[in-house]
Write an enzyme that holds these catalytic residues in place. Structure first.
Site, short mmCIF file in Angstrom:
data_model
loop_
_atom_site.label_atom_id
_atom_site.label_comp_id
_atom_site.label_asym_id
_atom_site.label_seq_id
_atom_site.Cartn_x
_atom_site.Cartn_y
_atom_site.Cartn_z
N HIS A 1 0.74 -1.18 -0.11
CA HIS A 1 -0.02 0.03 -0.10
C HIS A 1 0.80 1.25 0.04
CE1 HIS A 1 -4.10 -1.61 0.43
NE2 HIS A 1 -3.64 -2.72 1.22
N LYS B 1 -14.96 7.45 -3.56
CA LYS B 1 -16.40 7.78 -2.59
C LYS B 1 -16.97 9.19 -3.24
CE LYS B 1 -14.41 5.17 1.00
NZ LYS B 1 -13.38 5.39 2.23
N LYS C 1 0.32 13.90 1.57
CA LYS C 1 -1.24 14.13 1.32
C LYS C 1 -1.56 15.70 0.81
CE LYS C 1 -2.83 10.13 3.34
NZ LYS C 1 -3.44 9.19 2.06
N LYS D 1 -9.02 13.23 4.97
CA LYS D 1 -8.07 12.03 4.89
C LYS D 1 -7.08 12.14 6.10
CE LYS D 1 -6.98 13.20 0.60
NZ LYS D 1 -7.41 11.90 -0.12
N ARG D 2 -6.17 11.05 6.22
CA ARG D 2 -5.16 11.14 7.38
C ARG D 2 -4.26 12.42 6.98
NH1 ARG D 2 -0.05 8.45 6.82
NH2 ARG D 2 -0.97 7.48 4.90
N THR E 1 -9.01 5.82 -1.84
CA THR E 1 -10.45 5.42 -2.03
C THR E 1 -11.49 6.62 -1.70
OG1 THR E 1 -10.62 4.44 0.19
CG2 THR E 1 -9.91 2.90 -1.64
#
Length: 807
Positions: free
Chosen positions: A356, A659, A553, A547-548, A655
């Site tokens: 991952h 969504k 990110k 998100k985290r 993901t």
């Protein structure tokens, strides 16, 4: 709660719930509190599920079917009542029955706690996969840890993240079943001895008992009920009575406390030696218990351990359960008397490994002394596996010492460490990435040498999400509209959503579609007003990044562009600005300083912007605390713009991007992870792409990238960075963000400065698209219509056919 109906009008289902309330919960309906009604409802629903659970389990046994075993340190399953009722097709019946008792089902659904069994995308993916396995009628077990407190409950105090225990088990968990007969001895430390016949015996210095706790996982329309098996730990000697009688109460309970610590917290802070040891203990604890359980079940039903690969497919969800490879070897050799080569062949044919991440720090490795002290027998087996691997490699032409060092399970550079990703790779017959770009980068970066040795082992399985939870349940208004337009086929196969595409040209349909989006935004606005005291305009563009919190990110890029936009709105009030609401949510690891600082920055920026009357409410910013599945179910259907802005080449898949798009949000993102495949499916004109590609990022890093020159060459960027660094948003501590901003000037590893101008231009393109109401609505419908391929049913079907051999 609603008014109660006359007792004579109550249905058998209502009476069953009431009977459960009285005889299982011990309350009458006058004294019952909401959590009592919740438990009574779950127990009543559970009774029916148990029968189907037993039927499918017996059918699997009778058929001698192969099972899938999914090992994951996280299962972010969220609330289960609504999910189970929807898949069981019982929601309307339960709602009616509860209504007869004066109880509101939606209110009960809202008070059910989120199971604190995960943190981010890894755990949510595992939950989607478990639901799809049951939906596709694939016999499966999920294995993990029953965390008492999970990650943590996030509270924001003066803009800072505060970590509090997650108390999801305060009222018990009515979904679970303790399986005391499924208990296993898990040892640590001690010594290994052998005899002249070659038999090896590991005598651990300490041990705990792993006991199974099962939760049923119901597939769509109740076709199959699979099992999520989580492990809890108890001491073999929970109370040392002699110490207790001496008055040494701490010593008397020390073993039990040590055992409970294993299952207390997800991802303990591993910045300390004690934290590292606890994390390795956790990973071995759940891996050992799971592998022992799988082997026991196989021998019980099939007898011959040599047929294990024919009847069991074990999938490792990232490197956390990688020690399972050595554990299975231990059981095969030490307990089932197989030779090393035969055991190794069985192990490789049984395991698959999903990677991952390409981040080196996330590819787990353990200091060799720690690993050997905790798991001395496994250290021997790792050395033996490594010897075979390297000897076989050395026989190949053209192999040099560099390749040997890269492939080795032991990192010899500096502190010697056991490489868990290499162990998982070597011990598996399949190694898959989770998006096309990610898989290609695996072959050319982190696993380049292993790929040359095993050129057929790496394959791609692009992630997916379950459309049941992430469309049907979280967005019932949109689901009803789609059913009216194209019928019910998409409920059983998300690919049928493509029939929605022609409706993107239908103005009446797109207007109704937009009205549903607005109603979702109103609901979110009401939630944020109640939870945070924040007032936002549902007619503004809802721009969401949830998100985290991690530097790759790039929440920081979003915040800096927000500051730049704020400056532009103030400087040019004459322009037609698009009203925006910028929403952030996510947790930062407790030891990750910069991530925690980014949360504080988001809150500082929000406080300044939201209190500035000069911008006329054109921009609002909020960091929404304690992000979890239930919060995502509110935010995803309400989003207009989905922020998927990771540094290209660093996000494995994502993901959340799926969504949002499935619920009619446009994506703004880099060509990273699954964004590339989303672009291919929804069309270039229905997504907003910006920034460097993965190849360009690599070239910049290799070619002497100068972020200072980039920052100084961009007026908007330099103004925003200087404002943050100088304390404009932190007047109480002007130096608070000086170091964070200096990092952009000095190295900018995550290419925030490099991508800023492109990102800012993309955001202005979003403004232009938003002003074209018809065009925006058309694009949102086409996003929904083309997201069916990203169902986790498709992903699981690929795993089942191409890796596990069960379809």
């Amino acid at each position: 709660m609603n008014a109660q109906t006359d007792v004579r009008e109550r249905s058998p289902l209502a009476l069953a719930i009431l009977d459960t309330l009285v005889h299982r919960i011990g309350k009458d309906e006058q004294a019952a509190r909401p959590h009592d009604w919740l438990a009574a409802t779950i127990f009543t629903v559970r009774n029916e599920i148990i029968e189907r659970w037993m039927e499918t389990t017996k059918a699997t046994h009778a058929a001698g079917a192969k099972r899938v075993y999914y090992l994951s340190l996280e299962f972010l399953i969220g609330r289960l009542l609504r999910d189970t009722l929807a898949n069981w097709e019982k929601r309307e019946a339960i709602a009616e029955a509860l209504g007869q008792l004066g109880v509101s089902l939606p209110e009960l659904e809202e008070i059910e706690p989120d199971a604190a069994l995960g943190n981010g995308g890894l755990g949510r993916l595992a939950a989607c996969f478990m639901e799809s396995l049951a939906t596709l009628d694939v016999p499966a077990y999920g294995y993990g840890i029953r965390y008492v407190n999970g990650m943590f409950r996030q509270r924001i105090d003066d803009g800072w993240q505060t970590e509090l225990p997650e108390t999801w088990l305060a009222h018990g968990n009515p979904w679970e079943f303790e399986r005391r007969e499924s208990a296993y001895f898990v040892g640590f430390g001690g010594e290994v001895t052998g005899n002249e016949q070659g038999h090896v015996h590991w005598k651990p210095a300490e041990a705990v008992e792993a006991t199974a706790v099962d939760t049923p996982v119901v597939g769509w329309r109740g076709k199959r009920v699979n099992t999520l098996r989580l492990w809890t730990a108890i001491s073999l000697d929970p109370l040392k009575l002699d110490a207790f009688n001496r008055g040494d109460f701490q010593a008397a309970l020390a073993d039990q406390l040590r055992a409970e610590t294993l299952v207390r917290v997800l991802y303990p802070n591993d910045s300390t030696a004690a934290g590292q040891e606890l994390r390795l203990r956790q990973e071995y604890f759940f891996s050992s218990a799971s592998i022992q359980d799988i082997v026991r079940r196989h021998v019980q039903y099939f007898g011959d351990i040599r047929t294990l690969p024919d009847k069991a497919a074990i999938q490792l969800n990232d490197t956390h359960p990688a020690v399972s490879v050595a554990e299975l070897m231990r059981l095969l050799i030490d307990h089932h008397d197989l030779g090393f080569d035969e055991a190794w062949g069985i192990t490789q044919r049984t395991f698959g490994y999903t990677n991952h991440t390409l981040l080196p720090e996330a590819l787990e490795s353990w200091p060799l002394p720690l690993f050997e002290r905790l798991l001395p027998r496994h250290m021997q087996l790792v050395y033996a596996i490594n010897a075979k691997l390297l000897r076989d490699l050395r026989r190949q032409p053209g192999v040099d010492d560099r390749a040997i060092a890269a492939v080795s399970l032991i990192d010899e550079g500096g502190e010697r460490r056991v490489r868990m990703a290499n162990l998982a790779f070597a011990g598996s017959h399949s190694v898959n990435g989770v998006a096309a770009l990610h898989t290609q980068l695996m072959k050319s970066t982190v696993f380049a040498d292993l790929h040359r040795v095993f050129p057929d082992r790496i394959n791609n399985k692009t992630n997916g999400i379950t459309p049941r939870r992430w469309l049907q349940e979280c967005n019932p208004g949109l689901t009803a509209l789609i059913r009216e337009a194209i019928g019910d086929a998409f409920l059983d196969g998300a690919d049928a959503l493509t029939a929605l595409a022609p409706f993107a040209q239908d103005a009446a349909f797109t207007e109704r579609f937009a009205a549903i989006k607005r109603s979702n935004k109103v609901a979110l606005a009401e939630h944020l007003k109640e939870a945070m005291g924040l007032r936002i305009d549902p007619d503004a563009l809802f721009d969401v990044q949830i998100k985290r919190i991690h530097e790759y990110k790039r929440q920081l890029l979003n915040i800096i562009e927000t500051v730049a936009l704020y400056d532009q709105i103030r400087s040019h009030p004459e322009r037609e600005w698009t009203p925006r609401v910028k929403l952030f949510a996510g947790k930062a690891a407790s030891s990750y300083h910069n991530a925690r600082l980014i949360i504080k920055l988001a809150n500082d920026v929000a406080r300044r912007i939201n209190s500035d009357p000069s911008i006329g409410g054109l921009l609002k910013v909020a960091f929404v605390p304690n992000y979890n599945v239930s919060l995502a179910e509110k935010m995803v259907p309400a989003a207009d713009l989905s922020e998927q802005i990771s540094t290209a080449g660093m996000e494995a898949s994502g993901t959340g991007n799926m969504k949002f798009a499935l619920n009619g949000a446009l994506t703004i993102g880099t060509l990273d992870g699954a964004n590339i495949e989303i672009k291919d499916h929804v069309g270039d004109e229905n997504i907003v792409i910006f920034g460097l590609t993965a190849d360009e990022v690599a070239a910049k890093r290799a070619g002497g990238y100068d972020p200072r020159a980039v920052i100084e060459g961009s007026a908007e960027l330099s103004q925003a960075v200087n404002a943050i660094a100088s304390g404009v948003f932190s007047p109480d501590d002007p130096a608070r963000y000086r170091g964070l901003m200096a990092g952009l000037y000095d190295h900018d590893w995550f290419m925030v400065a490099a991508d800023f101008d492109s990102y800012a231009a993309a955001q202005r393109d979003v403004d232009a698209r938003w002003s074209d109401t018809a065009g925006w609505r058309r694009a949102t419908v086409l996003n929904v219509a083309n997201m069916g391929w990203f169902s986790s049913d498709r992903t699981i079907a690929e795993y089942a056919r191409e890796i596990w051999g069960v379809m």
